[in-house]
Design a protein around this motif. Structure first.
Motif, PDB file in Angstrom:
ATOM      1  N   GLY A   1       3.167   3.853   3.633  1.00  0.00           N
ATOM      2  CA  GLY A   1       2.471   2.566   3.562  1.00  0.00           C
ATOM      3  C   GLY A   1       2.916   1.535   4.113  1.00  0.00           C
TER       4      GLY A   1
ATOM      5  N   LYS B   1      -4.676   5.819  -1.575  1.00  0.00           N
ATOM      6  CA  LYS B   1      -3.460   4.948  -1.601  1.00  0.00           C
ATOM      7  C   LYS B   1      -3.406   4.085  -2.929  1.00  0.00           C
ATOM      8  CE  LYS B   1      -1.993   5.894   2.341  1.00  0.00           C
ATOM      9  NZ  LYS B   1      -0.646   6.408   2.661  1.00  0.00           N
TER      10      LYS B   1
ATOM     11  N   MET C   1       0.822  -1.153   0.032  1.00  0.00           N
ATOM     12  CA  MET C   1      -0.024  -0.062   0.132  1.00  0.00           C
ATOM     13  C   MET C   1       0.913   1.028   0.008  1.00  0.00           C
ATOM     14  SD  MET C   1      -2.723  -1.374   0.141  1.00  0.00           S
ATOM     15  CE  MET C   1      -4.078  -2.312   0.912  1.00  0.00           C
TER      16      MET C   1
END
Length: 112
Positions: free
Chosen positions: A89, A58, A7
């Motif tokens: 992330g 994201k 992510m």
């Protein structure tokens, strides 16, 4: 085999893709997603009114990779996606029981 899910911030996608291509990793799935972690969203102003943005945009990058290449893929993603700021992330690694290429019927590492 493992599935590596990263992510990352949307503006880092090109850097990550290019770094993975240089590392000879070419197959990936990319999805635009929204979520939050420790950031817990933020406030923005639009036409003079403030409003809360609870979910941060994201990009989710998913890659199927042979066990022996997992650490290299993780290092590549981390070095390309890191900005040093909150919200860079996360990376998740999961086992893949089976991978099958539909066109040829190849399985396992041959299917990737």
């Amino acid at each position: 085999m493992k599935k590596v899910t990263a992510m990352i911030k949307p503006f880092k996608l090109d850097d990550v893709r290019e770094a993975l291509a240089e590392a000879d990793i070419h197959g990936m799935t990319v999805s635009e997603v929204k979520g939050f972690g420790r950031q817990k969203g933020h406030t923005e102003a639009y036409r003079g009114a403030e409003y809360a943005v609870d979910f941060i945009p994201k990009v989710k990058v998913e890659i199927a990779v042979a066990d022996e290449r997992v650490e290299h893929v993780i290092e590549t993603i981390v070095s390309a996606a890191r900005s040093g700021k909150v919200g860079d992330g996360k990376i998740f690694v999961e086992p893949l029981e089976q991978v099958i290429r539909i066109r040829t019927g190849e399985t396992g590492n041959d299917a990737v």
